[in-house]
Design a protein around this motif. Structure first.
Motif, short mmCIF file in Angstrom:
data_model
loop_
_atom_site.label_atom_id
_atom_site.label_comp_id
_atom_site.label_asym_id
_atom_site.label_seq_id
_atom_site.Cartn_x
_atom_site.Cartn_y
_atom_site.Cartn_z
N ARG A 163 112.19 71.76 103.79
CA ARG A 163 111.57 73.03 104.18
C ARG A 163 111.40 73.82 102.89
O ARG A 163 112.37 74.28 102.28
CB ARG A 163 112.43 73.79 105.18
N GLU A 182 110.27 76.77 102.06
CA GLU A 182 110.63 78.18 101.92
C GLU A 182 112.06 78.34 101.42
O GLU A 182 112.32 79.06 100.44
CB GLU A 182 110.45 78.91 103.25
N SER A 183 112.99 77.68 102.06
CA SER A 183 114.38 77.75 101.62
C SER A 183 114.59 76.99 100.31
O SER A 183 115.38 77.40 99.45
CB SER A 183 115.31 77.20 102.71
N ASN A 197 113.25 79.17 97.40
CA ASN A 197 114.10 80.36 97.22
C ASN A 197 115.43 80.00 96.58
O ASN A 197 115.96 80.77 95.76
CB ASN A 197 114.32 81.06 98.56
N ILE A 227 105.42 84.41 95.89
CA ILE A 227 105.54 83.13 96.58
C ILE A 227 104.66 83.12 97.81
O ILE A 227 104.66 84.05 98.62
CB ILE A 227 107.01 82.88 96.99
N ASP A 228 103.90 82.03 97.96
CA ASP A 228 103.03 81.85 99.13
C ASP A 228 103.23 80.42 99.63
O ASP A 228 102.81 79.46 98.98
CB ASP A 228 101.57 82.08 98.75
N ILE A 229 103.91 80.28 100.78
CA ILE A 229 104.23 78.96 101.31
C ILE A 229 103.58 78.79 102.68
O ILE A 229 103.78 79.60 103.58
CB ILE A 229 105.75 78.75 101.43
N ASP A 230 102.80 77.73 102.81
CA ASP A 230 102.13 77.41 104.07
C ASP A 230 102.56 76.00 104.48
O ASP A 230 102.07 75.02 103.93
CB ASP A 230 100.62 77.49 103.91
N GLN A 231 103.50 75.91 105.40
CA GLN A 231 104.03 74.61 105.83
C GLN A 231 103.99 74.50 107.36
O GLN A 231 105.02 74.69 108.02
CB GLN A 231 105.45 74.38 105.30
N GLU A 255 102.62 78.67 94.77
CA GLU A 255 101.92 78.42 96.03
C GLU A 255 102.25 77.00 96.52
O GLU A 255 102.23 76.05 95.74
CB GLU A 255 100.41 78.55 95.85
#
Length: 372
Positions: free
Chosen positions: A219, A221-222, A225, A242-246, A284
């Motif tokens: 994952r 995002e975690s 970070n 930060i730009d996360i698209d999952q 990104e």
């Protein structure tokens, strides 16, 4: 099974005609250790029991041609040199023999004694050369592994006294117990820190080269970070965007991906412009079913255009900055990308910044196909 003759050239000859086998044995029995068979099953049994150097097979045999036989044993018995005896050479047979049987040489039937003798000796020279090459490769791999382990061990041992020096310097600064008007302690501390960074890169290089690829769910995002928590204290003025698209699950190798991102983020922080008021690092992440594309961009000092095709080489250092690196980090990134089947590209402009784009296959597709 008869005992092997030391230093003798051992030949297995497969032919369904006994007269041909007898003629071959009568001609060459004093020079070579010869095993003659009339069937594929007998030939396979001999190969399982005896380390043969050369296999000679007749092309025209019932049930199985010479090319078919030599092609069928290539994986189980790859070391013997293969020679095909044939009364005719058809272009299709020739192509098939080269592709599937890896034939060393063709000999026309009826064979000429001098030609066949020369073929055997040349084939044996090729066999010995191949074996010597394998031995040399094995010795080089052993030496390389020993050297790598030595460097890894020494790097760990060197870190211990460096950490002690850093500890003493910090303690002296906290207690203000040392009068240092010229700032020598800071110079020593910076030098120790730089050396420690270099040692860490060496350790990382070793770990990256030895680590196996282990795919697991990530994952981002975690994951991102957690990585940034280690970097943020290095430069508190940097704005991490930060730009996360999952939308889907991603399966990949956590260790190698962390090695890649650690090096790229570290460089984005390290090579900021000192006169830039708004220092920024953009990260990104775009995940889909097939792959993940990660972009890491900064507005730092950038890379000279003539250096862009050199930066992934071992020990290469850019010359447009006083903050010279180890010359190892981006090489490690490239090696890690190769291990996980990824791709990396870079765009940069001096005094404007650098952008790295990496593409990593989503192994989720492979796991799903295995379950079907």
């Amino acid at each position: 099974m008869k005992s092997l003759t030391p230093n003798a050239i051992r030949i297995l000859y497969l032919d369904d005609e006994q007269d041909n086998l007898n003629a071959f044995k009568a001609t060459f029995r004093r020079e070579f250790e010869i095993y003659t068979v009339q069937s594929v099953s007998e030939a396979t049994r001999i190969l399982q029991e005896i380390p043969v150097h050369i296999i000679i097979a007749d092309q025209c045999m019932p049930y199985c041609s010479g090319v078919e036989f030599l092609g069928s044993i290539i994986n189980r018995f790859p070391e013997p040199i293969r020679v095909l005896i044939t009364g005719f050479i058809d272009s299709e047979v020739l192509i098939d023999a080269i592709n599937s049987g890896q034939i060393y040489r063709f000999v026309r039937k009826p064979w000429d004694e001098m030609e066949l003798r020369n073929t055997i000796y040349n084939a044996y020279d090729s066999y010995r050369t191949t074996q010597q090459l394998k031995q040399n490769v094995a010795e080089l791999e052993k030496t390389n592994n020993e050297l790598s382990r030595f460097i890894y061990s020494m790097s760990h041992d060197l870190r211990s006294p460096l950490m002690s020096i850093q500890g003493v310097i910090k303690l002296a600064n906290l207690e203000q117990s040392v009068i240092d008007p010229n700032g020598y302690l800071d110079i020593i501390g910076q030098s120790v820190h730089k050396l420690d960074e270099y040692i860490l890169k060496v350790i990382q290089y070793y770990q990256n080269s030895k680590a196996e690829v282990i795919n697991e769910s990530i994952r981002f995002e975690s994951f991102i970070n957690e990585l940034l928590e280690e970097f943020k204290p290095q430069n508190l003025s940097i704005d991490f965007q930060i730009d996360i698209d999952q939308p889907v699950d991603f399966i990949g190798d956590t260790f190698h991906i962390s090695v890649i991102l650690n090096n790229l983020i570290s460089n984005a922080i390290k090579y900021q412009r000192m006169d830039e008021v708004a220092q920024v690092v953009n990260i990104e992440v775009k995940v889909n079913a097939a792959k993940t594309v990660i972009s890491i961009a900064d507005n730092g000092i950038g890379i000279l255009n003539e250096h862009l095709d050199q930066i992934f080489k071992l020990f290469f250092r850019a010359k447009n900055t006083r903050r010279s690196g180890s010359g190892i980090g981006l090489y490690i990134v490239k090696e890690a990308m190769n291990k996980i089947g990824g791709k990396i590209s870079v765009k940069s402009a001096p005094n404007k910044g650098t952008r790295f784009d990496i593409s990593i296959p989503n192994r989720r597709v492979e796991e799903m196909s295995l379950c079907v």
